[in-house]
Scaffold this active site. Structure first.
Site, PDB file in Angstrom:
ATOM      1  N   ASP A  26      64.791 -45.127 -57.113  1.00  0.00           N
ATOM      2  CA  ASP A  26      65.432 -44.688 -55.853  1.00  0.00           C
ATOM      3  C   ASP A  26      64.507 -45.018 -54.679  1.00  0.00           C
ATOM      4  O   ASP A  26      64.957 -45.515 -53.638  1.00  0.00           O
ATOM      5  CB  ASP A  26      65.674 -43.169 -55.842  1.00  0.00           C
ATOM      6  CG  ASP A  26      66.590 -42.674 -56.951  1.00  0.00           C
ATOM      7  OD1 ASP A  26      67.697 -42.222 -56.649  1.00  0.00           O
ATOM      8  OD2 ASP A  26      66.197 -42.752 -58.134  1.00  0.00           O
ATOM      9  N   GLU A  65      69.228 -42.036 -48.127  1.00  0.00           N
ATOM     10  CA  GLU A  65      69.161 -40.766 -48.852  1.00  0.00           C
ATOM     11  C   GLU A  65      67.724 -40.277 -49.031  1.00  0.00           C
ATOM     12  O   GLU A  65      67.449 -39.093 -48.878  1.00  0.00           O
ATOM     13  CB  GLU A  65      69.802 -40.924 -50.240  1.00  0.00           C
ATOM     14  CG  GLU A  65      69.637 -39.640 -51.053  1.00  0.00           C
ATOM     15  CD  GLU A  65      70.208 -39.691 -52.452  1.00  0.00           C
ATOM     16  OE1 GLU A  65      70.809 -40.701 -52.845  1.00  0.00           O
ATOM     17  OE2 GLU A  65      70.023 -38.682 -53.163  1.00  0.00           O
ATOM     18  N   ASP A 110      72.598 -45.478 -49.726  1.00  0.00           N
ATOM     19  CA  ASP A 110      72.274 -44.771 -50.976  1.00  0.00           C
ATOM     20  C   ASP A 110      71.629 -45.812 -51.888  1.00  0.00           C
ATOM     21  O   ASP A 110      72.307 -46.659 -52.458  1.00  0.00           O
ATOM     22  CB  ASP A 110      73.542 -44.196 -51.627  1.00  0.00           C
ATOM     23  CG  ASP A 110      73.201 -43.284 -52.799  1.00  0.00           C
ATOM     24  OD1 ASP A 110      72.064 -43.363 -53.303  1.00  0.00           O
ATOM     25  OD2 ASP A 110      74.075 -42.507 -53.206  1.00  0.00           O
ATOM     26  N   LEU A 164      70.263 -45.717 -54.731  1.00  0.00           N
ATOM     27  CA  LEU A 164      70.628 -45.639 -56.150  1.00  0.00           C
ATOM     28  C   LEU A 164      71.598 -44.476 -56.289  1.00  0.00           C
ATOM     29  O   LEU A 164      71.194 -43.316 -56.151  1.00  0.00           O
ATOM     30  CB  LEU A 164      69.369 -45.438 -57.004  1.00  0.00           C
ATOM     31  CG  LEU A 164      69.481 -45.695 -58.505  1.00  0.00           C
ATOM     32  CD1 LEU A 164      68.107 -45.795 -59.163  1.00  0.00           C
ATOM     33  CD2 LEU A 164      70.353 -44.702 -59.245  1.00  0.00           C
ATOM     34  N   ASP A 165      72.837 -44.786 -56.492  1.00  0.00           N
ATOM     35  CA  ASP A 165      73.851 -43.748 -56.685  1.00  0.00           C
ATOM     36  C   ASP A 165      74.068 -43.608 -58.190  1.00  0.00           C
ATOM     37  O   ASP A 165      74.284 -44.603 -58.883  1.00  0.00           O
ATOM     38  CB  ASP A 165      75.144 -44.164 -55.973  1.00  0.00           C
ATOM     39  CG  ASP A 165      76.209 -43.087 -56.043  1.00  0.00           C
ATOM     40  OD1 ASP A 165      75.883 -41.911 -55.770  1.00  0.00           O
ATOM     41  OD2 ASP A 165      77.364 -43.418 -56.365  1.00  0.00           O
ATOM     42  N   THR A 170      71.803 -41.298 -59.985  1.00  0.00           N
ATOM     43  CA  THR A 170      70.420 -41.140 -60.486  1.00  0.00           C
ATOM     44  C   THR A 170      70.384 -40.385 -61.813  1.00  0.00           C
ATOM     45  O   THR A 170      69.646 -40.766 -62.725  1.00  0.00           O
ATOM     46  CB  THR A 170      69.550 -40.411 -59.435  1.00  0.00           C
ATOM     47  OG1 THR A 170      69.597 -41.163 -58.233  1.00  0.00           O
ATOM     48  CG2 THR A 170      68.109 -40.282 -59.884  1.00  0.00           C
ATOM     49  N   HIS A 229      77.725 -32.917 -62.119  1.00  0.00           N
ATOM     50  CA  HIS A 229      77.665 -31.916 -61.042  1.00  0.00           C
ATOM     51  C   HIS A 229      78.958 -31.092 -61.011  1.00  0.00           C
ATOM     52  O   HIS A 229      79.557 -30.915 -59.957  1.00  0.00           O
ATOM     53  CB  HIS A 229      77.438 -32.584 -59.680  1.00  0.00           C
ATOM     54  CG  HIS A 229      76.169 -33.364 -59.569  1.00  0.00           C
ATOM     55  ND1 HIS A 229      76.107 -34.731 -59.693  1.00  0.00           N
ATOM     56  CD2 HIS A 229      74.887 -32.953 -59.362  1.00  0.00           C
ATOM     57  CE1 HIS A 229      74.850 -35.138 -59.554  1.00  0.00           C
ATOM     58  NE2 HIS A 229      74.096 -34.082 -59.355  1.00  0.00           N
ATOM     59  N   GLY A 237      78.242 -41.089 -60.315  1.00  0.00           N
ATOM     60  CA  GLY A 237      78.216 -41.954 -59.138  1.00  0.00           C
ATOM     61  C   GLY A 237      79.522 -42.018 -58.377  1.00  0.00           C
ATOM     62  O   GLY A 237      80.591 -42.189 -58.962  1.00  0.00           O
ATOM     63  N   LYS A 296      82.802 -44.531 -59.356  1.00  0.00           N
ATOM     64  CA  LYS A 296      84.155 -43.984 -59.485  1.00  0.00           C
ATOM     65  C   LYS A 296      85.141 -44.739 -58.581  1.00  0.00           C
ATOM     66  O   LYS A 296      86.296 -44.940 -58.958  1.00  0.00           O
ATOM     67  CB  LYS A 296      84.138 -42.479 -59.204  1.00  0.00           C
ATOM     68  CG  LYS A 296      83.568 -41.720 -60.417  1.00  0.00           C
ATOM     69  CD  LYS A 296      83.743 -40.236 -60.315  1.00  0.00           C
ATOM     70  CE  LYS A 296      82.611 -39.528 -59.679  1.00  0.00           C
ATOM     71  NZ  LYS A 296      81.361 -39.527 -60.469  1.00  0.00           N
ATOM     72  N   ASP A 323      76.869 -41.441 -49.952  1.00  0.00           N
ATOM     73  CA  ASP A 323      77.640 -41.635 -51.189  1.00  0.00           C
ATOM     74  C   ASP A 323      79.014 -42.216 -50.897  1.00  0.00           C
ATOM     75  O   ASP A 323      79.587 -42.914 -51.727  1.00  0.00           O
ATOM     76  CB  ASP A 323      77.846 -40.286 -51.907  1.00  0.00           C
ATOM     77  CG  ASP A 323      76.562 -39.709 -52.445  1.00  0.00           C
ATOM     78  OD1 ASP A 323      75.923 -40.381 -53.264  1.00  0.00           O
ATOM     79  OD2 ASP A 323      76.184 -38.584 -52.029  1.00  0.00           O
TER      80      ASP A 323
HETATM   81  N1  LIG Z   1      75.079 -31.284 -56.421  1.00  0.00           N
HETATM   82  C1  LIG Z   1      74.600 -32.485 -56.094  1.00  0.00           C
HETATM   83  N2  LIG Z   1      73.303 -32.632 -55.733  1.00  0.00           N
HETATM   84  C2  LIG Z   1      72.823 -33.857 -55.389  1.00  0.00           C
HETATM   85  N3  LIG Z   1      73.550 -34.977 -55.379  1.00  0.00           N
HETATM   86  C3  LIG Z   1      74.833 -34.866 -55.723  1.00  0.00           C
HETATM   87  C4  LIG Z   1      75.430 -33.647 -56.100  1.00  0.00           C
HETATM   88  N4  LIG Z   1      76.702 -33.864 -56.416  1.00  0.00           N
HETATM   89  C5  LIG Z   1      76.913 -35.183 -56.221  1.00  0.00           C
HETATM   90  N5  LIG Z   1      75.790 -35.785 -55.788  1.00  0.00           N
HETATM   91  C6  LIG Z   1      75.632 -37.199 -55.412  1.00  0.00           C
HETATM   92  O1  LIG Z   1      76.924 -37.771 -55.395  1.00  0.00           O
HETATM   93  C7  LIG Z   1      77.051 -38.738 -56.435  1.00  0.00           C
HETATM   94  C8  LIG Z   1      78.407 -38.590 -57.075  1.00  0.00           C
HETATM   95  O2  LIG Z   1      78.449 -37.381 -57.787  1.00  0.00           O
HETATM   96  P1  LIG Z   1      78.648 -37.384 -59.370  1.00  0.00           P
HETATM   97  O3  LIG Z   1      77.789 -38.458 -59.952  1.00  0.00           O
HETATM   98  O4  LIG Z   1      78.247 -36.015 -59.777  1.00  0.00           O
HETATM   99  O5  LIG Z   1      80.093 -37.668 -59.512  1.00  0.00           O
HETATM  100  C9  LIG Z   1      75.915 -38.420 -57.382  1.00  0.00           C
HETATM  101  O6  LIG Z   1      75.614 -39.531 -58.159  1.00  0.00           O
HETATM  102  C10 LIG Z   1      74.837 -37.977 -56.441  1.00  0.00           C
HETATM  103  O7  LIG Z   1      74.287 -39.121 -55.775  1.00  0.00           O
HETATM  104  P2  LIG Z   1      72.820 -39.696 -56.178  1.00  0.00           P
HETATM  105  O8  LIG Z   1      72.865 -40.034 -57.616  1.00  0.00           O
HETATM  106  O9  LIG Z   1      72.718 -40.867 -55.264  1.00  0.00           O
HETATM  107  O10 LIG Z   1      71.850 -38.594 -55.844  1.00  0.00           O
HETATM  108 MG   LIG Z   2      74.580 -40.979 -54.366  1.00  0.00          MG
HETATM  109 MG   LIG Z   3      70.166 -38.407 -55.142  1.00  0.00          MG
HETATM  110 MG   LIG Z   4      71.118 -41.873 -54.522  1.00  0.00          MG
END
Ligand SMILES: Nc1ncnc2c1ncn2[C@@H]1O[C@H](COP(=O)(O)O)[C@@H](O)[C@H]1OP(=O)(O)O
Ligand SMILES: [Mg+2]
Ligand SMILES: [Mg+2]
Ligand SMILES: [Mg+2]
Length: 338
Positions: free
Chosen positions: A77, A100, A146, A148-149, A151, A227, A249, A253, A276
């Site tokens: 990241d 981010e 972002d 790295l989406d 993570t 999440h 991510g 999606k 995101d």
């Molecule tokens: N509760 C959370 N805390 C931090 N990042 C979140 C959270 N929910 C979603 N995200 C971010 O949104 C993206 C999409 O959500 P999800 O993967 O849960 O569907 C995640 O990959 C993450 O981005 P990132 O990976 O860049 O930190």
């Molecule tokens: Mg993200």
């Molecule tokens: Mg993150």
């Molecule tokens: Mg990220």
């Protein structure tokens, strides 16, 4: 003689920080709209940062830092963010860039991490560039990064969930974007060429993928895998899915949506931030899809906006967006205010 000429060019570039070749390229760029230049620059930058993400994993030391509950950051990241921010701020010093990750703006960036090339195929769109964006100026733009989406999924080896997102907003609207998927094709095994880059602009369309309609007679919904909570699952269930695909991510999606794997992306949570959603929203909008909060309101991307998408995310392509908005429970709408 040729070698002597190359040495002179090299020395000239070293002394002036410029080169006749670079100068000529820039004069060729006169008349190319700023937004097209940013997009043409963002694609090679995203590709380079995808390489850095693969390098970190290959070396094996992820350097994981916990930013908060269920919220990780890795060396990948950080490296990708440094590369993207250093590269875009070198090429576009007067444009606001919001990433981010918090990285030190004064730290030395390896020169080969700074990518200033332009994608020629994107520049060709100067001939059919949308009139609406021709006069956009530095101060109208915010680039949401972002690096790295996905993570959480990266650390767990679910590598096709990972994307690099560069979203370009104009006067608060998501207008153009790049989604780079560094591990695309990794299941093809050793020796396969990895990675692909999808880009788009509202008024121009989206490129780098094969568009498909989702299957008729089904209602496949994608949502978070890492999440989740009761409001998230209640909202998905209320949309009457025939199947639920839980993957990581926001970028990934939205790729499932535009490639016809799912009908809707439902995430009734404040977890997603502007970085995101900006690039995915721009690409989806460019092909006629929709990304809103769960009340149906448009997301805002100007530089003073709060980073959290506090009212969640609903994205659809080629289905009735309003149908899903009507299905989201009132309890979720009450819990998630803009
Ligand atoms: N509760 C959370 N805390 C931090 N990042 C979140 C959270 N929910 C979603 N995200 C971010 O949104 C993206 C999409 O959500 P999800 O993967 O849960 O569907 C995640 O990959 C993450 O981005 P990132 O990976 O860049 O930190
Ligand atoms: Mg993200
Ligand atoms: Mg993150
Ligand atoms: Mg990220």
């Amino acid at each position: 003689m040729l070698a002597f000429h190359s040495v002179v060019l090299y020395l000239y570039e070293k002394m002036t920080g410029d080169s006749p070749v670079a100068k000529r390229r820039r004069s060729d760029m006169e008349g190319v709209p700023l937004l097209l230049k940013i997009l043409a620059s963002s694609v090679p930058v995203a590709d380079k940062s995808g390489g850095l993400i693969r390098d970190v994993l290959e070396k094996g030391d992820l350097g994981v830092v916990k930013k908060g509950w269920n919220d990780l950051q890795t060396e990948a990241d950080r490296a990708a963010q440094r590369c993207i921010v250093a590269s875009l701020s070198k090429s576009f010093p007067n444009v606001t860039i919001i990433g981010e990750e918090e990285t030190d703006p004064n730290e030395d960036i390896k020169p080969d991490w700074v990518e200033t090339s332009l994608d020629e195929n994107i520049l060709k769109h100067v001939s059919n560039f949308p009139e609406e964006w021709k006069d956009v100026k530095d101060e109208d733009i915010v680039i949401w990064v972002d690096p790295l989406d996905g993570t959480a999924e990266y650390t767990q080896g679910l590598l096709d969930h990972v994307t690099v997102l560069i979203g370009i907003a104009v006067k608060g609207k998501a207008v153009a974007g790049v989604i780079h998927q560094p591990y695309y094709n990794y299941k093809a095994g050793p020796g396969a060429t990895l990675g692909r880059t999808i880009w788009g602009m509202v008024g121009l369309g989206a490129f780098g993928y094969t568009q498909k309609q989702p299957p008729k007679g089904k209602n496949i919904i994608t949502t978070t895998r890492s999440h989740s909570n009761k409001v998230v699952t209640d909202s998905v269930d209320a949309c009457e899915p025939t199947e639920v695909i839980r993957v990581g991510g926001a970028g990934h999606k939205v790729l499932l949506l535009i490639e016809g794997e799912v009908h809707a992306y439902v995430f009734a949570s404040p977890g997603c931030k502007k970085w995101d959603t900006c690039a995915p929203e721009a690409i989806l909008t460019a092909i006629g899809g929709k990304l809103t909060d769960i009340h149906g309101s448009k997301l805002q991307y100007h530089k003073e906006v709060q980073h959290k998408n506090t009212a969640g995310v609903l994205a659809t392509f080629s289905v009735d967006h309003q149908w899903y908005l009507d299905k989201i429970p009132q309890s979720a709408k009450d819990a998630l205010k803009p």
